[in-house]
Design a protein around this motif. Structure first.
Motif, short mmCIF file in Angstrom:
data_model
loop_
_atom_site.label_atom_id
_atom_site.label_comp_id
_atom_site.label_asym_id
_atom_site.label_seq_id
_atom_site.Cartn_x
_atom_site.Cartn_y
_atom_site.Cartn_z
N GLN A 234 -22.22 -8.74 13.76
CA GLN A 234 -23.03 -7.80 14.52
C GLN A 234 -24.27 -8.44 15.15
O GLN A 234 -24.95 -7.81 15.95
N VAL A 235 -24.55 -9.69 14.81
CA VAL A 235 -25.75 -10.35 15.31
C VAL A 235 -25.64 -10.66 16.80
O VAL A 235 -26.52 -10.31 17.58
N LEU A 236 -24.57 -11.32 17.23
CA LEU A 236 -24.39 -11.66 18.64
C LEU A 236 -23.85 -10.45 19.39
O LEU A 236 -22.84 -9.88 19.01
N LYS A 237 -24.54 -10.07 20.47
CA LYS A 237 -24.10 -8.91 21.24
C LYS A 237 -23.35 -9.32 22.50
O LYS A 237 -22.29 -8.78 22.79
N ALA A 238 -23.90 -10.26 23.28
CA ALA A 238 -23.27 -10.65 24.54
C ALA A 238 -23.86 -11.97 25.02
O ALA A 238 -25.02 -12.27 24.73
N ALA B 26 -32.35 -9.66 14.15
CA ALA B 26 -31.72 -10.91 13.72
C ALA B 26 -32.76 -12.02 13.59
O ALA B 26 -33.67 -12.14 14.41
N THR B 27 -32.58 -12.85 12.57
CA THR B 27 -33.45 -14.00 12.38
C THR B 27 -32.77 -15.24 12.97
O THR B 27 -31.59 -15.23 13.29
N LYS C 214 -27.96 -18.73 13.96
CA LYS C 214 -27.29 -20.02 13.79
C LYS C 214 -25.97 -19.85 13.04
O LYS C 214 -24.93 -20.37 13.47
N GLN C 215 -25.98 -19.11 11.95
CA GLN C 215 -24.77 -18.89 11.17
C GLN C 215 -23.73 -18.12 11.97
O GLN C 215 -22.53 -18.40 11.89
N ALA C 216 -24.17 -17.14 12.77
CA ALA C 216 -23.24 -16.33 13.56
C ALA C 216 -22.55 -17.17 14.64
O ALA C 216 -21.34 -17.03 14.86
N VAL C 217 -23.29 -18.04 15.32
CA VAL C 217 -22.70 -18.88 16.37
C VAL C 217 -21.70 -19.85 15.75
O VAL C 217 -20.60 -20.04 16.28
N GLU C 218 -22.04 -20.45 14.62
CA GLU C 218 -21.13 -21.38 13.97
C GLU C 218 -19.90 -20.67 13.42
O GLU C 218 -18.81 -21.26 13.36
N VAL D 260 -34.89 -6.21 24.92
CA VAL D 260 -33.80 -7.15 24.65
C VAL D 260 -34.35 -8.35 23.91
O VAL D 260 -35.43 -8.84 24.22
N LYS D 261 -33.60 -8.82 22.92
CA LYS D 261 -33.94 -10.07 22.25
C LYS D 261 -32.89 -11.09 22.65
O LYS D 261 -31.69 -10.84 22.54
N LYS D 262 -33.35 -12.24 23.18
CA LYS D 262 -32.43 -13.30 23.60
C LYS D 262 -32.61 -14.50 22.69
O LYS D 262 -33.70 -14.75 22.19
N ALA D 263 -31.52 -15.23 22.50
CA ALA D 263 -31.55 -16.45 21.69
C ALA D 263 -31.07 -17.61 22.54
O ALA D 263 -30.00 -17.55 23.15
N TYR D 264 -31.89 -18.65 22.61
CA TYR D 264 -31.52 -19.90 23.28
C TYR D 264 -31.03 -20.84 22.19
O TYR D 264 -31.82 -21.33 21.39
#
Length: 109
Positions: A8-12, A37-38, A43-47, A80-84
């Motif tokens: 559920q962490v990554l949305k799009a 999300a922290t 990091k864990q969700a992308v991996e 919106v919260k974005k992650a680079y």
């Protein structure tokens, strides 16, 4: 951390000129993520989502929604919260990898 939470962490993914440039030059992928999300969860969700990808660094950015007018009605865009996400050199995230392109073209008969 449960896998249900990580899914559920990554949305799009974010598709913009800036994110494409960052991906091509620096190996950075940009995602919209859950507002609670922290960096460790991201990091864990992308991996977890993308096999064989190693995350080096995660930077986050909170963007406040703009107030917009539609005639007499005042509306507000969502926050919106974005992650680079910086990936290890040589690894790449395949977005839309389930869609295979075929070399065949349709003909009208």
């Amino acid at each position: 951390m449960s896998n249900a939470r990580l899914y559920q962490v990554l949305k799009a993914p974010v598709f913009s000129e800036k994110s494409q440039r960052l991906g091509d030059t620096l190996g950075v992928q940009v995602f919209k993520v859950d507002s609670t999300a922290t960096k460790r969860e991201i990091k864990q969700a992308v991996e977890l989502m993308f096999e064989g990808v190693e995350v080096v660094k995660v930077n986050t950015l909170n963007t406040k929604g703009k107030t917009k007018r539609f005639g007499r009605v005042v509306g507000k865009r969502s926050d919106v919260k974005k992650a680079y996400v910086t990936l290890k050199a040589g690894s790449d995230v395949q977005i839309g990898a389930g869609e295979e392109a075929t070399g065949e073209t349709a003909t009208n008969e």
